[in-house]
Design a protein around this motif. Sequence first.
Motif, short mmCIF file in Angstrom:
data_model
loop_
_atom_site.label_atom_id
_atom_site.label_comp_id
_atom_site.label_asym_id
_atom_site.label_seq_id
_atom_site.Cartn_x
_atom_site.Cartn_y
_atom_site.Cartn_z
N ALA A 105 0.83 -1.21 0.00
CA ALA A 105 0.00 0.00 0.00
C ALA A 105 0.87 1.26 0.00
CB ALA A 105 -0.93 -0.01 1.21
N ILE A 106 1.92 1.25 0.80
CA ILE A 106 2.83 2.39 0.86
C ILE A 106 3.44 2.65 -0.52
CG2 ILE A 106 5.06 3.15 1.78
CD1 ILE A 106 4.23 1.74 4.43
N LYS A 107 3.87 1.60 -1.17
CA LYS A 107 4.45 1.75 -2.51
C LYS A 107 3.40 2.20 -3.52
CE LYS A 107 8.37 -1.32 -2.01
NZ LYS A 107 8.38 -2.01 -0.77
N ALA A 108 2.15 1.74 -3.36
CA ALA A 108 1.07 2.10 -4.29
C ALA A 108 0.79 3.60 -4.30
CB ALA A 108 -0.21 1.33 -3.95
N ILE A 109 1.07 4.28 -3.18
CA ILE A 109 0.84 5.72 -3.17
C ILE A 109 2.13 6.51 -3.43
CG2 ILE A 109 -1.20 5.54 -1.70
CD1 ILE A 109 0.60 6.73 0.59
N GLY A 110 3.21 5.79 -3.71
CA GLY A 110 4.46 6.45 -4.09
C GLY A 110 5.41 6.76 -2.95
N TYR A 111 5.16 6.22 -1.77
CA TYR A 111 6.06 6.43 -0.64
C TYR A 111 7.02 5.24 -0.55
CZ TYR A 111 3.49 10.34 1.54
OH TYR A 111 2.90 11.55 1.82
N ASN A 112 8.17 5.48 0.06
CA ASN A 112 9.14 4.43 0.31
C ASN A 112 9.67 4.63 1.73
OD1 ASN A 112 10.93 2.31 0.04
ND2 ASN A 112 12.47 3.54 -1.03
N VAL A 113 8.89 4.14 2.71
CA VAL A 113 9.24 4.37 4.11
C VAL A 113 9.16 3.07 4.89
CG1 VAL A 113 8.46 6.77 4.07
CG2 VAL A 113 6.87 4.98 4.77
N GLU A 114 9.79 3.06 6.04
CA GLU A 114 9.79 1.91 6.93
C GLU A 114 8.49 1.86 7.74
OE1 GLU A 114 12.91 0.19 8.49
OE2 GLU A 114 14.19 0.77 6.83
N ILE A 115 8.10 0.67 8.12
CA ILE A 115 6.94 0.46 8.97
C ILE A 115 7.42 0.33 10.42
CG2 ILE A 115 5.02 -1.08 9.53
CD1 ILE A 115 5.12 -1.96 6.53
N ASN A 116 6.81 1.09 11.28
CA ASN A 116 7.15 1.09 12.70
C ASN A 116 5.91 0.72 13.50
OD1 ASN A 116 8.63 1.83 15.16
ND2 ASN A 116 7.28 3.61 15.20
N ILE A 117 6.10 -0.09 14.53
CA ILE A 117 5.03 -0.36 15.47
C ILE A 117 5.37 0.43 16.73
CG2 ILE A 117 3.78 -2.09 16.82
CD1 ILE A 117 4.60 -4.15 14.66
N PRO A 118 4.60 1.49 17.02
CA PRO A 118 4.90 2.31 18.20
C PRO A 118 4.91 1.47 19.48
CG PRO A 118 3.31 3.42 16.80
CD PRO A 118 3.47 2.02 16.26
N GLU A 119 5.72 1.88 20.42
CA GLU A 119 5.91 1.14 21.67
C GLU A 119 4.59 0.76 22.35
OE1 GLU A 119 8.12 -0.97 24.14
OE2 GLU A 119 9.02 0.21 22.53
N ARG A 120 3.60 1.64 22.32
CA ARG A 120 2.35 1.36 23.03
C ARG A 120 1.58 0.19 22.41
NH1 ARG A 120 2.01 6.00 20.39
NH2 ARG A 120 0.46 6.31 18.78
N TYR A 121 1.95 -0.22 21.19
CA TYR A 121 1.28 -1.35 20.54
C TYR A 121 2.15 -2.61 20.52
CZ TYR A 121 -2.03 2.16 19.10
OH TYR A 121 -2.96 3.16 19.11
N ARG A 122 3.25 -2.60 21.24
CA ARG A 122 4.19 -3.73 21.22
C ARG A 122 3.96 -4.73 22.33
NH1 ARG A 122 9.45 -2.89 18.57
NH2 ARG A 122 9.11 -1.20 17.11
#
Length: 131
Positions: A105-122
Motif C-alpha cells: 500500500a505504501i508503494k502504491a501511493i508512491g512512498y518508500n518508508v519503513e513500517i514502525n510499530i509504536p511502543e504502546r502497541y508492542r
Amino acid sequence: MDIRYYPDEKRVREAMQVDDPLLMLVSFNGKELLLSHIDDAVEHVILLRKLNYKETEIDQFFRVVLTQDGADWTFVCPGDYKGISNKDKRIETFFNDGINLISKAIKAIGYNVEINIPERYRRHFNMPGKK
C-alpha cells in the motif's frame, strides 16, 4: 489495490506534497486502501464512516498513520483473525500479513518508508518468552 480517498484525491495529494500525516487503512485481503489527510478524518474509525463503512469493519483493516518519514502501524490483532485459535500463531500471521500488505500500500501511493510499530502497541512482542 483499489484506492479510495477522503474527501477526495486532490486534498490527499495536497497533504502529501507538504508531508502532512495521512490516515491509511489497508484491507486484510489487500484489495482496498483508504486514505485521508489526518485533519479531515482525525481517526481511522471516522475515516471508515466517512467512506460509508460500518465502524465494526475496523477489524478488517490494518491501521496506519503515514508521513514521508515513516509509517506507524496501530498493531491491533483481532481475536478471530483468519480463524487462528493459537494466539502466538495468530499474532505471527497478522504481523507477516500486515508487513506484506502495508508495504504494498505504501508503494502504491508512491512512498518508500519503513513500517514502525509504536511502543504502546508492542505488548505482544514484549511478553515473557518473546523476542
